[in-house]
Design a protein around this motif. Sequence first.
Motif, PDB file in Angstrom:
ATOM      1  N   PRO A 259       0.837  -1.199   0.000  1.00  0.00           N
ATOM      2  CA  PRO A 259       0.000   0.000   0.000  1.00  0.00           C
ATOM      3  C   PRO A 259       0.872   1.248   0.000  1.00  0.00           C
ATOM      4  O   PRO A 259       2.012   1.225   0.484  1.00  0.00           O
ATOM      5  CB  PRO A 259      -0.798  -0.125   1.306  1.00  0.00           C
ATOM      6  CG  PRO A 259       0.091  -0.923   2.210  1.00  0.00           C
ATOM      7  CD  PRO A 259       0.850  -1.871   1.305  1.00  0.00           C
ATOM      8  N   ASN A 260       0.333   2.352  -0.514  1.00  0.00           N
ATOM      9  CA  ASN A 260       1.102   3.600  -0.556  1.00  0.00           C
ATOM     10  C   ASN A 260       1.005   4.393   0.735  1.00  0.00           C
ATOM     11  O   ASN A 260       1.833   5.280   0.977  1.00  0.00           O
ATOM     12  CB  ASN A 260       0.650   4.455  -1.739  1.00  0.00           C
ATOM     13  CG  ASN A 260       0.896   3.765  -3.066  1.00  0.00           C
ATOM     14  OD1 ASN A 260      -0.034   3.311  -3.712  1.00  0.00           O
ATOM     15  ND2 ASN A 260       2.151   3.644  -3.468  1.00  0.00           N
ATOM     16  N   LEU A 261       0.017   4.097   1.560  1.00  0.00           N
ATOM     17  CA  LEU A 261      -0.052   4.666   2.910  1.00  0.00           C
ATOM     18  C   LEU A 261      -0.970   3.810   3.759  1.00  0.00           C
ATOM     19  O   LEU A 261      -1.709   2.956   3.251  1.00  0.00           O
ATOM     20  CB  LEU A 261      -0.508   6.130   2.900  1.00  0.00           C
ATOM     21  CG  LEU A 261      -1.863   6.540   2.310  1.00  0.00           C
ATOM     22  CD1 LEU A 261      -3.059   6.109   3.147  1.00  0.00           C
ATOM     23  CD2 LEU A 261      -1.914   8.052   2.127  1.00  0.00           C
ATOM     24  N   MET A 262      -0.927   4.053   5.084  1.00  0.00           N
ATOM     25  CA  MET A 262      -1.791   3.341   6.026  1.00  0.00           C
ATOM     26  C   MET A 262      -2.487   4.329   6.946  1.00  0.00           C
ATOM     27  O   MET A 262      -1.889   5.338   7.345  1.00  0.00           O
ATOM     28  CB  MET A 262      -0.972   2.371   6.884  1.00  0.00           C
ATOM     29  CG  MET A 262      -0.326   1.236   6.124  1.00  0.00           C
ATOM     30  SD  MET A 262       0.511   0.061   7.243  1.00  0.00           S
ATOM     31  CE  MET A 262       2.010   0.960   7.633  1.00  0.00           C
ATOM     32  N   VAL A 263      -3.731   4.025   7.291  1.00  0.00           N
ATOM     33  CA  VAL A 263      -4.461   4.738   8.336  1.00  0.00           C
ATOM     34  C   VAL A 263      -4.873   3.685   9.354  1.00  0.00           C
ATOM     35  O   VAL A 263      -5.633   2.759   9.038  1.00  0.00           O
ATOM     36  CB  VAL A 263      -5.692   5.478   7.784  1.00  0.00           C
ATOM     37  CG1 VAL A 263      -6.484   6.112   8.927  1.00  0.00           C
ATOM     38  CG2 VAL A 263      -5.276   6.528   6.753  1.00  0.00           C
TER      39      VAL A 263
END
Length: 267
Positions: free
Chosen positions: A149-153
Motif C-alpha cells: 500500500p502507498n499509505l496506512m491509516v
Amino acid sequence: MNTGTTIELWPGATQDSQSEENQGCPSLTLYPAEGDGLRAAVIVCPGGGYGRRAPHEGDPIAKWLNGLGISAYVLNYRVAPYKHPVPLQDAQRAIRTVRHHAEAWGVDANRIGILGFSAGGHLAATAGTHYDAGDQTSADPIEHHSSRPNLMVLCYPVISFGVNAHQGSRINLIGADASEELVNNLSNELQVTTDTPPTFLWHTADDAAVPVENSLLFASALSRNNVPFDLHVFESGRHGIGIAADHPEAYVWPDVCANWLKKQHFA
C-alpha cells in the motif's frame, strides 16, 4: 461500477465459508468516488477481533472517504476459524485487485492506501509491513501487481502480539500456542523498515481493550526508521468508536486525517 457492488477477490473460486461470518468472503464492496480524473483509493478493513467484521467500521468509513473524493473498497476478509495467513492473503489480493483494475475504475495505481480499525488495523499494518512486488510468472494477471500500500491509516489498531496484545485477536488469528517466531512476525512494530508506507494513527489513552501502547510502539518504530507518520492520542474513549461523531474528543479525527490525506496527495 455502482456503489455497493461486491466482487469476489478470486472470481469463480470455490470458497469454503466455514462459518456464517465468512459468507460472501473474500470480496470487496465498491464505493467509487464521483468526478473525473484518476482518484486515490483506500481499502477499508473493519475490526472485530478476527472473529467478525464490524459494520460501523465499513460502510460509514467508505462514505466519509467518498466525501473527500477518494474511492473506497471495503474488504470482506475471512475471519475465524480461518487463521494466518488467510486474512493477509485477502488484504494483499485486495490491493493487487484495485491496482489491476485501476485504469478501468478511474484509480491512480500509485495512490492506493489501506485503513483499518482494531484487528482490521492489525490486518492493515500487516499488509503494510508484509508485501511483495508481485509474481510476474503467474498465470493470473492480478498477481503481477505489487501488494504494497502507498499509505496506512490505523485506528485504535492491534499492532503487537507480545505484552500488549489483544488476546482475542491473537488467538483467533494464530492460536494460543503459536511459536515465538510467528508471534514476532505478526508483531508489526518489529517489522517496520525504511520502506514502510507513511502512516496515520489514532487511539484513546484509556482504551481498555487494545492498549494505546500498540499505537505508541508502531509510531516509535516508524520514527526510528524515518518513516513519516502522524499520531493522535485522545485522553479518553472506549474501544471501537468508529467515526466517533458523538465523541467529545475523538470526533476530530476524521478532519485531522483528511488534512493528512491531503498532504499525502490522496484527497
